[in-house]
Design a protein around this motif. Sequence first.
Motif, PDB file in Angstrom:
ATOM      1  N   GLU A 292       0.833  -1.182   0.000  1.00 15.29           N
ATOM      2  CA  GLU A 292       0.000   0.000   0.000  1.00 15.29           C
ATOM      3  C   GLU A 292       0.877   1.244   0.000  1.00 15.29           C
ATOM      4  O   GLU A 292       1.950   1.262   0.565  1.00 15.29           O
ATOM      5  N   ASN A 293       0.346   2.254  -0.597  1.00 16.51           N
ATOM      6  CA  ASN A 293       1.048   3.526  -0.646  1.00 16.51           C
ATOM      7  C   ASN A 293       0.753   4.296   0.635  1.00 16.51           C
ATOM      8  O   ASN A 293      -0.398   4.537   0.990  1.00 16.51           O
ATOM      9  N   PHE A 294       1.800   4.719   1.333  1.00 15.10           N
ATOM     10  CA  PHE A 294       1.614   5.415   2.604  1.00 15.10           C
ATOM     11  C   PHE A 294       0.878   6.736   2.427  1.00 15.10           C
ATOM     12  O   PHE A 294       0.117   7.145   3.293  1.00 15.10           O
ATOM     13  N   LYS A 295       1.089   7.413   1.301  1.00 16.44           N
ATOM     14  CA  LYS A 295       0.380   8.681   1.049  1.00 16.44           C
ATOM     15  C   LYS A 295      -1.123   8.439   0.991  1.00 16.44           C
ATOM     16  O   LYS A 295      -1.905   9.237   1.481  1.00 16.44           O
ATOM     17  N   ASP A 296      -1.539   7.332   0.390  1.00 15.06           N
ATOM     18  CA  ASP A 296      -2.966   6.992   0.335  1.00 15.06           C
ATOM     19  C   ASP A 296      -3.498   6.701   1.735  1.00 15.06           C
ATOM     20  O   ASP A 296      -4.626   7.066   2.071  1.00 15.06           O
ATOM     21  N   LEU A 297      -2.695   6.033   2.548  1.00 14.57           N
ATOM     22  CA  LEU A 297      -3.117   5.704   3.910  1.00 14.57           C
ATOM     23  C   LEU A 297      -3.302   6.962   4.758  1.00 14.57           C
ATOM     24  O   LEU A 297      -4.133   6.977   5.665  1.00 14.57           O
ATOM     25  N   GLU A 298      -2.544   8.013   4.461  1.00 19.70           N
ATOM     26  CA  GLU A 298      -2.680   9.258   5.223  1.00 19.70           C
ATOM     27  C   GLU A 298      -4.098   9.801   5.151  1.00 19.70           C
ATOM     28  O   GLU A 298      -4.588  10.402   6.100  1.00 19.70           O
ATOM     29  N   ALA A 299      -4.774   9.587   4.029  1.00 20.82           N
ATOM     30  CA  ALA A 299      -6.143  10.080   3.865  1.00 20.82           C
ATOM     31  C   ALA A 299      -7.161   9.186   4.577  1.00 20.82           C
ATOM     32  O   ALA A 299      -8.268   9.627   4.863  1.00 20.82           O
ATOM     33  N   GLU A 300      -6.767   7.953   4.882  1.00 20.31           N
ATOM     34  CA  GLU A 300      -7.708   6.985   5.439  1.00 20.31           C
ATOM     35  C   GLU A 300      -7.554   6.736   6.937  1.00 20.31           C
ATOM     36  O   GLU A 300      -8.512   6.316   7.583  1.00 20.31           O
ATOM     37  N   LEU A 301      -6.357   6.943   7.471  1.00 22.28           N
ATOM     38  CA  LEU A 301      -6.087   6.602   8.865  1.00 22.28           C
ATOM     39  C   LEU A 301      -5.734   7.832   9.679  1.00 22.28           C
ATOM     40  O   LEU A 301      -5.231   8.814   9.134  1.00 22.28           O
ATOM     41  N   PRO A 302      -5.953   7.764  10.994  1.00 26.99           N
ATOM     42  CA  PRO A 302      -5.444   8.839  11.857  1.00 26.99           C
ATOM     43  C   PRO A 302      -3.921   8.888  11.741  1.00 26.99           C
ATOM     44  O   PRO A 302      -3.273   7.848  11.661  1.00 26.99           O
ATOM     45  N   VAL A 303      -3.369  10.100  11.714  1.00 34.42           N
ATOM     46  CA  VAL A 303      -1.925  10.275  11.534  1.00 34.42           C
ATOM     47  C   VAL A 303      -1.351  11.051  12.713  1.00 34.42           C
ATOM     48  O   VAL A 303      -1.937  12.024  13.182  1.00 34.42           O
ATOM     49  N   SER A 304      -0.188  10.618  13.168  1.00 24.80           N
ATOM     50  CA  SER A 304       0.561  11.320  14.205  1.00 24.80           C
ATOM     51  C   SER A 304       1.963  11.558  13.666  1.00 24.80           C
ATOM     52  O   SER A 304       2.598  10.623  13.184  1.00 24.80           O
TER      53      SER A 304
END
Length: 85
Positions: free
Chosen positions: A1-13
Amino acid sequence: ENFKDLEAELPVSENNIGDDIIPVLITGGLVTSNSEARRLINENGLSINGRKLYSGRSTLEHTDNIKGYAVVRKGKNNQMLVKFK
């Protein structure tokens, strides 16, 4: 998975290597208190990038950093993304 895509889907710290893991878990919404975080760590209830977070570990480590990110998971469906500064 692309981490940039995950940034839009998951809470980020956003954190640094060496930061205490407990505030990261609270910021990401995986736990609501320090005691809940400690209990999950002691019971091996958390993983970082698919590796169990072992009891006694308290900080983010170099080995957690994959292309500037780490996926932290509690159970099967609760996860967050750590973005390293």
